[in-house]
Design a protein around this motif. Sequence first.
Motif, PDB file in Angstrom:
ATOM      1  N   HIS A  33      31.069  37.795  45.130  1.00 35.60           N
ATOM      2  CA  HIS A  33      30.896  38.286  46.507  1.00 35.60           C
ATOM      3  C   HIS A  33      31.985  37.758  47.435  1.00 35.60           C
ATOM      4  CE1 HIS A  33      27.029  37.824  44.457  1.00 35.60           C
ATOM      5  NE2 HIS A  33      26.618  38.881  45.118  1.00 35.60           N
ATOM      6  N   GLY A  47      28.868  36.918  56.342  1.00 35.49           N
ATOM      7  CA  GLY A  47      28.877  37.816  55.179  1.00 35.49           C
ATOM      8  C   GLY A  47      27.768  37.421  54.218  1.00 35.49           C
ATOM      9  N   PHE A  83      26.396  40.182  51.336  1.00 37.81           N
ATOM     10  CA  PHE A  83      26.709  41.057  50.189  1.00 37.81           C
ATOM     11  C   PHE A  83      25.800  40.813  48.995  1.00 37.81           C
ATOM     12  CE2 PHE A  83      30.894  39.949  52.249  1.00 37.81           C
ATOM     13  CZ  PHE A  83      30.914  41.049  53.087  1.00 37.81           C
ATOM     14  N   PHE A 126      24.938  42.445  43.982  1.00 43.44           N
ATOM     15  CA  PHE A 126      26.226  42.480  44.700  1.00 43.44           C
ATOM     16  C   PHE A 126      26.223  43.821  45.424  1.00 43.44           C
ATOM     17  CE2 PHE A 126      30.550  43.930  45.115  1.00 43.44           C
ATOM     18  CZ  PHE A 126      31.365  42.816  45.248  1.00 43.44           C
ATOM     19  N   CYS A 169      30.568  40.598  60.428  1.00 44.89           N
ATOM     20  CA  CYS A 169      29.852  39.313  60.408  1.00 44.89           C
ATOM     21  C   CYS A 169      30.459  38.327  61.386  1.00 44.89           C
ATOM     22  CB  CYS A 169      29.825  38.726  58.997  1.00 44.89           C
ATOM     23  SG  CYS A 169      31.313  37.819  58.517  1.00 44.89           S
ATOM     24  N   PHE A 211      32.735  35.990  60.926  1.00 49.19           N
ATOM     25  CA  PHE A 211      33.112  34.651  60.451  1.00 49.19           C
ATOM     26  C   PHE A 211      34.624  34.427  60.421  1.00 49.19           C
ATOM     27  CE2 PHE A 211      33.517  31.129  57.405  1.00 49.19           C
ATOM     28  CZ  PHE A 211      32.565  30.255  57.891  1.00 49.19           C
ATOM     29  N   ARG A 269      36.630  39.652  54.763  1.00 50.02           N
ATOM     30  CA  ARG A 269      35.906  40.211  53.612  1.00 50.02           C
ATOM     31  C   ARG A 269      35.052  41.397  54.042  1.00 50.02           C
ATOM     32  NH1 ARG A 269      35.809  41.738  48.451  1.00 50.02           N
ATOM     33  NH2 ARG A 269      34.066  40.911  47.219  1.00 50.02           N
ATOM     34  N   CYS A 270      34.661  41.433  55.309  1.00 48.57           N
ATOM     35  CA  CYS A 270      33.892  42.591  55.790  1.00 48.57           C
ATOM     36  C   CYS A 270      34.781  43.819  55.940  1.00 48.57           C
ATOM     37  CB  CYS A 270      33.230  42.287  57.121  1.00 48.57           C
ATOM     38  SG  CYS A 270      32.005  40.978  57.040  1.00 48.57           S
TER      39      CYS A 270
END
Lengths: 771, 150
Positions: A369, A422, A424, A538, B96, B98, B132-133
């Motif tokens: 992830h 995050g 996921f 995931f 998110c 972050f 990552r988003c």
Amino acid sequence: MNFIDNPKKLRGFEKHVRIEKVSRRSILKGLGVTGGFVLAAPVMSRQAFAYETGAGKMPHGVVVDPRVFVAVAPDGIVTIVAHRSEMGTGVRTSLPLIVAEEMEADWSKVKVQQAHGDEVKFGNQDTDGSRSTRHYLIPMRQIGASARIMLEQAAAKRWGVPATEVKAVNHEVVHSASGRKLGFGELAADAAKESLPSVDSLKLKAPKDFRYLTKGQISIVDLHDITTGKAGYGADVRLPGMKYAVIARPPVTGGKLVSFDPADAMKVSGVEKVMQVRGWPWPSKFQPLGGVAVIARNTGAAIKGRDALKIVWDDGPNGKYESVAYRKELEEAARKPGLVVRKEGDADAALKSADKVIVGEYYVPHLAHVSMEPPVAVADVKGDKAEIWAPVQSPGGTREDVAKTLGIPEENVTVNVTLLGGGFGRKSKCDYALEAALLSKELGAPVKVQWTREDDLHNGFLHTVSVERIEAGLDKSGKVIAWRHRSVAPSIASTFAAGTVHQASFELGMGLVDMPFEIANISCENPEAAAYTRIGWFRSVSNIPRAFAVQSMVGEIAQATGRDQKDMLLELIGSPRIVKLASVKDLWNYGEPYDSYPIDTARLRKVVELVAEKGEWGRQVPKGHGLGIAAHRSFVSYIATIVEVAVDDKGKLTIPRVDTAIDCGTFVNPERIQSQIEGAAIMGLSLAKYGEITFKDGKVQQKNYDDFPVIRMDESPLVTNVHIVPPGPDTPPSGVGEPGVPPFAPALINAIFAATGKRIRSLPIGKQLEA
Amino acid sequence: MIKIKINGQEQSWDGDPDLPLLWFLRDEVGLTGTKFGCGQALCGACTVIVDKEAVRSCITSVNDVAGREVTTIEGLHPNGDHPVQKAWRQVNVPQCGFCQAGQIMQAAALLMDNAKPSHDQIREAMAGNICRCGCYQRIENAVHLASTGV
Ligand code: FES
Ligand code: FES
């Protein structure tokens, strides 16, 4: 009135709450372990709302009670509880916004309060499965409407007029006949004394009267805090006297600590203690792996201390897990018949008699992830009480697991939900919170357990690894008459039960048995595969390999028959109809009732047609460019994606343009749908281009973002356009967080074929285009 | 005793001089806006500005910044109204959130160096910061907006 914190009134909705003996937190989520009690509140009667959802079947079901979710202060400030976790989807804004809409609250006077983990009070809190809007659109509207009616009743009483003559409008109740008005704050105390209206009597707003819903004008509530560094994530929790810990865990799943030497670690400046952490044997759901913790005055010292530890591990039964050999095993299994999980007609015979058989064997490796915020948790355990602060997708589950792990009653555990950097799916597993609880108990002090990125890659719950083999039989005219799909992959169920070799119904239901094509002879099979590491959810789960295989095969059939990809796709989807899956024993359907959420090929066709139109399918592209298309139903939403790729003569990829059409039914915030789809394209590109976790000697070989790369800005698509299908009347809401991911990789792979004539069947693309 | 000016305030440290600035900021000073994402200068979540340059605080020791001026997200603007922050809000960049402190600090440093970066320059300068988003499209647009006036 203070609707919140009135636990005595919790059961005010008794008549809507039924107590059922069903699986407790169905590991448990659908894995069918029985025992225990669950409160389920099926509040959405068909008569009232034209559709039903699976919300009532989730652990602890739904609570529809404004006294649990809404408080109005005398100064008029309305506090609305967000009971799901915020990990970037916008849910912490969307759900309270629904309440505010329906109660006629002015959003600028609304404060959002994050719920702690308490499913008896709030109902199910598992923020996963792209379920929040799907399960809570109607309940949140009902909560808002109930609060509004209570305020209206209070005003009517005060004025001595019938309640039918008053109306809540933008934070006040008005009596238009006399021109009188009272603000929500002025009515708060009286409204709290009003009886709760029955759910069936509630009349919800007509969509034409919406001020917020469907408009996309409201920014997320944390926007200012995020841009100023004030937003509070798990790692940002600081308690007086708090210690900082990192843990060295067994490098092989199922491994054990043999011995350790703390001497050098203790010499590191700032290190205070080195101690063993209890581990559980594999598999044991989300229980900690155990290992050695270094406790220090700051995280930097703890990490440095851990580097200095000398540890001897026993690698246990999985010490030989090796990805190259394992792939061969999966491939061999996929070439032999396996457990039949769907059967229509006789695919074996039809393949034998077919004029042409196209075979595709598709591989998708393990994925991690790597949410931007690695797992982290703070715990403060005192005696038989525990308080946790953590970025968890499952606050209720975390509370249960902490209680069980410490051997204390659930009521004694408070789980505070921070923002999630995050999730996921990784943060549906609360092992890091359990580690913090164990350490805090032993130290008698608050502790923060911080995972490093290396820990995240080495000790996570990976996306499965799979071989999907599809054989398509064509008759002389090029029509597909047979389809045999074998899916071989270790199951998530293996993380809960040793010896699992078949996929669970929820995995089979993600693009295998629910495949929507109109083909006379279909066989779906699931040969056995054992797991040698922890497998977990995931984002979009088994839909990733399934959509990759099925939609690549569509491209391959088009390629073999000289057809246009989009035409081929529409031909395979076939006539607009509700797909009947009589041969499937346990059709999961994302936990939703099939009559509310059937597989409707008209809707799938529609997203294909919409994306083809808006995405200008068939447009002329420069040399070296190609267009690819893919469509997939997941989380009961319908999605189609067109990718334009450019491949230069060195095999370097760029993505000039992406178009995605989504039909997610009735929606709340189109702006956040757009951001989810933009993000899904990036995640899809990351996994297609780079995503691969490999094992050697039982250990993950990747360490950080250098050898497990994700897409960065310089390689991201230049533009992603999102086209949202306007919902029909009473179309139930469906998922958004996950469905964007699955179609991306196959659309890209089909585009690469169009650009280069190279067919990629194994992900990631890596260097395959460089040759 | 190492002395550093952080967001205009003098801070001192007499512990391990090799302690990464990131952990000094977060755990010792309590400035938690700067984030940990990788610890290896691979993700940019920990980006701060030292003097006028964007720096990865996870591989910069406290000793490295002795006597220098460090700006974190908390100190970028007293009301959080730096043009980059305003642009971020206007474009609704975060998911998110972050990675965003690091992204914003990187973008602020970029604009100090190049007030009108082209789209290609933005994509290159921001490539050290992972989201990552997947907010890249909006980050790019927000940097552009900040450079053209919010
Ligand atoms: S934490 Fe410093 S670059 Fe990732
Ligand atoms: S917004 Fe989540 S990592 Fe960037």
